[in-house]
Design a protein around this motif. Sequence first.
Motif, short mmCIF file in Angstrom:
data_model
loop_
_atom_site.label_atom_id
_atom_site.label_comp_id
_atom_site.label_asym_id
_atom_site.label_seq_id
_atom_site.Cartn_x
_atom_site.Cartn_y
_atom_site.Cartn_z
N LEU A 126 0.86 -1.18 0.00
CA LEU A 126 0.00 0.00 0.00
C LEU A 126 0.90 1.23 0.00
CD1 LEU A 126 -3.02 0.90 0.24
CD2 LEU A 126 -2.63 1.11 2.70
N PRO A 127 0.60 2.25 -0.80
CA PRO A 127 1.44 3.45 -0.82
C PRO A 127 1.48 4.13 0.55
CG PRO A 127 0.01 3.40 -2.75
CD PRO A 127 -0.46 2.31 -1.83
N TYR A 128 2.65 4.68 0.85
CA TYR A 128 2.85 5.41 2.11
C TYR A 128 3.64 6.67 1.81
CZ TYR A 128 3.57 6.15 7.09
OH TYR A 128 3.55 6.67 8.36
N CYS A 129 3.21 7.78 2.41
CA CYS A 129 3.91 9.05 2.23
C CYS A 129 4.73 9.34 3.48
CB CYS A 129 2.92 10.19 1.98
SG CYS A 129 3.70 11.82 1.78
N ASP A 130 6.06 9.32 3.34
CA ASP A 130 6.93 9.61 4.49
C ASP A 130 6.81 11.05 4.96
OD1 ASP A 130 8.15 7.08 5.04
OD2 ASP A 130 9.27 7.29 3.17
N PRO A 131 6.82 12.06 4.06
CA PRO A 131 6.70 13.45 4.55
C PRO A 131 5.40 13.70 5.32
CG PRO A 131 7.51 13.45 2.30
CD PRO A 131 7.11 12.04 2.61
N CYS A 132 4.31 13.11 4.88
CA CYS A 132 3.01 13.31 5.56
C CYS A 132 2.78 12.28 6.66
CB CYS A 132 1.87 13.22 4.55
SG CYS A 132 1.83 14.56 3.34
N ASP A 133 3.61 11.24 6.69
CA ASP A 133 3.51 10.17 7.68
C ASP A 133 2.09 9.59 7.69
OD1 ASP A 133 4.26 8.40 9.65
OD2 ASP A 133 3.86 9.80 11.30
N ARG A 134 1.63 9.14 6.50
CA ARG A 134 0.30 8.57 6.42
C ARG A 134 0.24 7.53 5.31
NH1 ARG A 134 -4.46 11.38 5.83
NH2 ARG A 134 -3.73 13.36 6.66
N TRP A 135 -0.67 6.56 5.51
CA TRP A 135 -1.00 5.60 4.46
C TRP A 135 -1.84 6.31 3.41
CZ3 TRP A 135 1.33 1.02 4.33
CH2 TRP A 135 1.83 0.48 5.52
N LEU A 136 -1.65 5.93 2.17
CA LEU A 136 -2.35 6.58 1.06
C LEU A 136 -3.31 5.58 0.39
CD1 LEU A 136 0.63 8.46 -0.65
CD2 LEU A 136 -0.85 9.24 1.23
N TYR A 137 -4.53 5.97 0.30
CA TYR A 137 -5.54 5.18 -0.41
C TYR A 137 -6.55 6.15 -0.99
CZ TYR A 137 -9.07 6.01 3.19
OH TYR A 137 -9.98 6.61 4.03
N GLU A 138 -7.31 5.71 -1.95
CA GLU A 138 -8.39 6.46 -2.57
C GLU A 138 -7.99 7.90 -2.87
OE1 GLU A 138 -13.11 5.80 -2.32
OE2 GLU A 138 -12.28 6.90 -0.59
N ALA A 139 -8.64 8.89 -2.22
CA ALA A 139 -8.40 10.29 -2.57
C ALA A 139 -6.98 10.75 -2.28
CB ALA A 139 -9.37 11.19 -1.80
N TYR A 140 -6.29 10.07 -1.36
CA TYR A 140 -4.98 10.54 -0.92
C TYR A 140 -3.83 10.09 -1.82
CZ TYR A 140 -6.87 12.33 3.44
OH TYR A 140 -7.57 13.07 4.37
N ARG A 162 -12.67 0.81 -13.79
CA ARG A 162 -12.25 -0.42 -13.13
C ARG A 162 -11.53 -0.14 -11.81
NH1 ARG A 162 -10.06 -4.70 -17.54
NH2 ARG A 162 -9.81 -5.86 -15.58
N PRO A 163 -11.58 -1.10 -10.87
CA PRO A 163 -10.94 -0.90 -9.57
C PRO A 163 -9.44 -1.14 -9.65
CG PRO A 163 -11.95 -3.06 -9.65
CD PRO A 163 -12.32 -2.38 -10.94
N ASN A 164 -8.73 -0.57 -8.66
CA ASN A 164 -7.31 -0.87 -8.47
C ASN A 164 -7.08 -1.09 -6.99
OD1 ASN A 164 -6.28 1.75 -7.16
ND2 ASN A 164 -7.21 2.54 -9.05
N ASP A 165 -5.88 -1.51 -6.65
CA ASP A 165 -5.55 -1.84 -5.26
C ASP A 165 -4.66 -0.79 -4.61
OD1 ASP A 165 -5.92 -3.61 -3.07
OD2 ASP A 165 -3.91 -4.45 -3.39
N CYS A 166 -4.54 0.38 -5.23
CA CYS A 166 -3.70 1.49 -4.75
C CYS A 166 -2.21 1.16 -4.92
CB CYS A 166 -4.00 1.85 -3.30
SG CYS A 166 -5.70 2.35 -3.00
N GLY A 167 -1.79 0.02 -4.44
CA GLY A 167 -0.39 -0.37 -4.56
C GLY A 167 0.01 -0.74 -5.98
N ASP A 168 -0.96 -0.94 -6.86
CA ASP A 168 -0.64 -1.27 -8.25
C ASP A 168 -0.70 -0.07 -9.18
OD1 ASP A 168 -3.36 -0.99 -8.07
OD2 ASP A 168 -3.87 -2.91 -8.99
N LEU A 169 -0.89 1.13 -8.64
CA LEU A 169 -0.84 2.34 -9.46
C LEU A 169 0.58 2.59 -9.95
CD1 LEU A 169 -3.02 4.79 -7.30
CD2 LEU A 169 -3.69 3.72 -9.47
N GLY A 170 0.70 3.09 -11.18
CA GLY A 170 2.00 3.45 -11.68
C GLY A 170 2.45 4.80 -11.13
N ASP A 171 3.68 4.89 -10.63
CA ASP A 171 4.24 6.15 -10.09
C ASP A 171 3.29 6.81 -9.08
OD1 ASP A 171 6.54 5.95 -11.76
OD2 ASP A 171 5.38 6.79 -13.43
N PRO A 172 2.93 6.12 -8.01
CA PRO A 172 2.00 6.70 -7.05
C PRO A 172 2.58 7.93 -6.36
CG PRO A 172 2.97 4.72 -6.15
CD PRO A 172 3.41 4.79 -7.58
#
Length: 524
Positions: A126-140, A162-172
């Motif tokens: 699952l994508p994670y943003c280190d500067p914001c210190d938060r997990w990223l999903y949907e709108a984030y 179609r749905p995605n799993d957030c972690g499979d986005l290209g260049d999140p």
Amino acid sequence: MSDPLWLTATPPTPNGELHLGHMAGPYVAADTLRRFLLADDVPALMTTGLDDHQSYVALRGDRDGRGAEETADDYGRRVIAGWRGAQVDFDRIVEPRRLPGYGEFVQAFLQKLYDNDVIQPRTRPLPYCDPCDRWLYEAYVTGACPHCGAECNGNACEACGRPNDCGDLGDPRCTLCGCPAGLRDQRRLYLPLAQVADRLAAFWKRVAMPPHVRAMCTRMLADGLPEIAVSHPTNWGVPVPVLGFQDQRIYVWFEMAPGYLLEFDPDSARPTTGPVQFFGFDNSYFHAVLFPALFMLWDDTVPLPAAFVVNEFYRLAGDKFSTSRRHAVWALEGLAADGVDALRYHVLRTRPTGRQTNFDPGDLAAARTHLHEVWNGWLRGLVGAVHAETGGVVPEERPEGADWELLHGRLTRTSAELREAYSVAGFDPRRAIGLLDEVVYCARDYGFTQSHERERPAYRAALTGQLAAAAALAAWAGPALPAGAARLDAVLETAPGRRVNAAALAPPPPGTVLAAAPERIFGE
């Protein structure tokens, strides 16, 4: 006693006011169908909700420097005001944070599926943003769709649906700070859709849906139905009740499935017939795939939808309307400037059914001008002529002759076409607006030609013929333009809410005294 025909319109996200894209999509259209059904003495229940727990609400709160609750409350009030201003009359609006027992029902819905091993834990990136210190999903989170390559947010792609799993986005990337996101393993709850693939395929064969949605379903089935994350690591939404996942929240689109049952009955009574659902193509996967799968797995006696009424994107100056990007013309502003008739007329006339359509600045003002100059011009001239000829009393003379027979035949055929355009099976509000315009043009032309009649009985008979057309317009325009139709009924002393059929093509009884026509009947 059977259930009323149930109409649902997808709950909007209260991260902003309603805009004209919303109105051109599910809402005015659903209300038009509801009014047609009620006039036809068909019991109808129209419901929706507020999508409070969307991550887009929390994201808007982050950007505005206020909490998600304050954001949802503020914009929720404005959304409801927009519906009321546009005379979109829902029988029930579910407000998740205000309906007693809502959260508990959603949690019980998920818990049952988990207990039945329908929902299972998975560990996925699952994508994670280190500067914001938060997990990223949907709108984030934003990146390239793994299916079509378009830029999209997490969990679903607006372009291909179609749905995605957030972690499979290209260049999140993080939506808040714009920084590239890293991937970390995260344990969440998942719904494997493959377990109902055959049942979904059978459902898709029998439900009425447009080809674009059917093609999306077919592609998903051919590629193998995915596993869908139904929980996310966040603090906004309904808490997951499953042991070990209580710090996560139920995915809001999962939440919407039991939410629909509460729209039908807040006491959780089950419907006995499936709804007709109104939504935009970007929400097609949820309505055509996710929700039916959840109902099949939760309780296979829950009736599935009978039909999907789907709109494509409405564009503003060539680009998609977007609440998040604040690229919009807001409904409340349009209503204040040009009124409810102009708004409903224009968004129905340009509804993006089967294709994307475009709104340009000035379109609402042009619609208001058209209604005033063409519709009101004919109606005010007609009422004025009756007042000049008979003191406003409906004449005794009945219309006759070749011209009247031609007009009567045309309008009778138009009434049948209108019934089809308003009906569930043939629903096409763009066609309905075009037919209403044709009614006005035909009646107006008839009035012009008959104004040269020098024999007074024949002239008065022609006025009565136009009054029959005006009475028909009041009934036939009622589902689409209820405000103007009500004002016209008041002028003609005709009953409001009459059926859309040929019987409405009848003048007020002889001797009826017509009220003076207001300056604006349609397009106040």
